[in-house]
Write an enzyme that holds these catalytic residues in place. Structure first.
Site, short mmCIF file in Angstrom:
data_model
loop_
_atom_site.label_atom_id
_atom_site.label_comp_id
_atom_site.label_asym_id
_atom_site.label_seq_id
_atom_site.Cartn_x
_atom_site.Cartn_y
_atom_site.Cartn_z
N SER A 1 -31.63 22.12 78.29
CA SER A 1 -31.84 22.29 79.73
C SER A 1 -30.60 21.97 80.55
O SER A 1 -30.33 22.65 81.56
CB SER A 1 -33.00 21.40 80.19
OG SER A 1 -34.19 21.76 79.52
N HIS B 1 -30.53 17.31 84.14
CA HIS B 1 -30.65 18.59 84.84
C HIS B 1 -29.68 18.67 86.02
O HIS B 1 -28.95 19.65 86.17
CB HIS B 1 -32.09 18.77 85.35
CG HIS B 1 -33.05 19.19 84.28
ND1 HIS B 1 -34.27 19.78 84.57
CD2 HIS B 1 -32.99 19.11 82.93
CE1 HIS B 1 -34.91 20.03 83.44
NE2 HIS B 1 -34.15 19.63 82.44
#
Length: 210
Positions: free
Chosen positions: A130, A181
């Site tokens: 991610s 993230h």
């Protein structure tokens, strides 16, 4: 840019790095999954020696700043990440070229994992692609904000919507490395001007699609 209509053979020819990244993710996931069914120790060894573990990184296992990018242990996790790579990575590989795309993907993933190491406690563990994927979004946002010659209005709208949804999901879903993230995204944005420095045009918006 984000509609994939190539056949399998053409996709591999046009996007060999994206193909390799997806293949590595799937292969490693299968090894780990099969090890749970018929224990051989191989999957466990890959997972235990590659997962992002801050205490191990502090003791000198620096490869853990890269290897988590290719590790997944649940099917929904790898399915979502591979699907995201399939949709959003090919256009950047074509735009940047193979080596700069590798630098973008691994660089953003490294920055994401480094942030988790710096700001999370020593016992913290993490894995998944991610951070690197959000790094690709960071490059796209740089194009939207600064290099508007490289992206058209339709794809700008798509990127903005995806970014908003991605950031919302980062904060509302449990067990997500929020810092990973955010810093992966920031890493991609910071790397973008260097990676795009010599890029003069985007074939996807000049009617020259491969």
């Amino acid at each position: 840019m984000f509609v994939r209509n190539e056949n399998f053979k053409t996709f591999i020819r046009l996007y060999p790095i994206v193909t390799c990244i997806i293949a590595i993710n799937i292969l490693v996931y299968l090894i780990i999954f099969l090890d749970k069914i018929t224990p051989s120790g191989i999957g466990y060894s890959i997972l235990s020696s590659g997962i992002g573990f801050n205490a191990a990184i502090a003791y000198g296992e620096w490869w853990r700043l890269i290897t988590p990018i290719f590790l997944h242990i649940t099917f929904p996790h790898i399915l979502f990440n591979c699907f995201s790579i399939l949709l959003f990575a090919p256009a950047l590989e074509l735009l940047l070229g193979k080596w700069r795309f590798i630098a973008a993907y691994l660089g953003a993933g490294f920055i994401s994992n480094l942030a988790s190491f710096i700001f999370q406690p020593m016992g913290y563990t993490h894995l998944g692609a991610s951070g690197a994927i959000f790094g690709l979004f960071g490059i796209y946002l740089y194009m939207v904000a600064i290099r508007r010659d490289l992206i058209d209005k339709t794809n700008t709208t798509i990127i903005v919507v995806i970014l908003i949804l991605g950031l919302i999901s980062t904060f509302i879903y449990p067990d997500i490395d929020v810092l990973g993230h955010l810093f992966g995204f920031l890493g991609g944005f910071i790397l973008a001007p260097f990676l795009l420095l010599k890029v003069k045009e985007n074939p996807y918006i000049n009617n020259e699609q491969p």
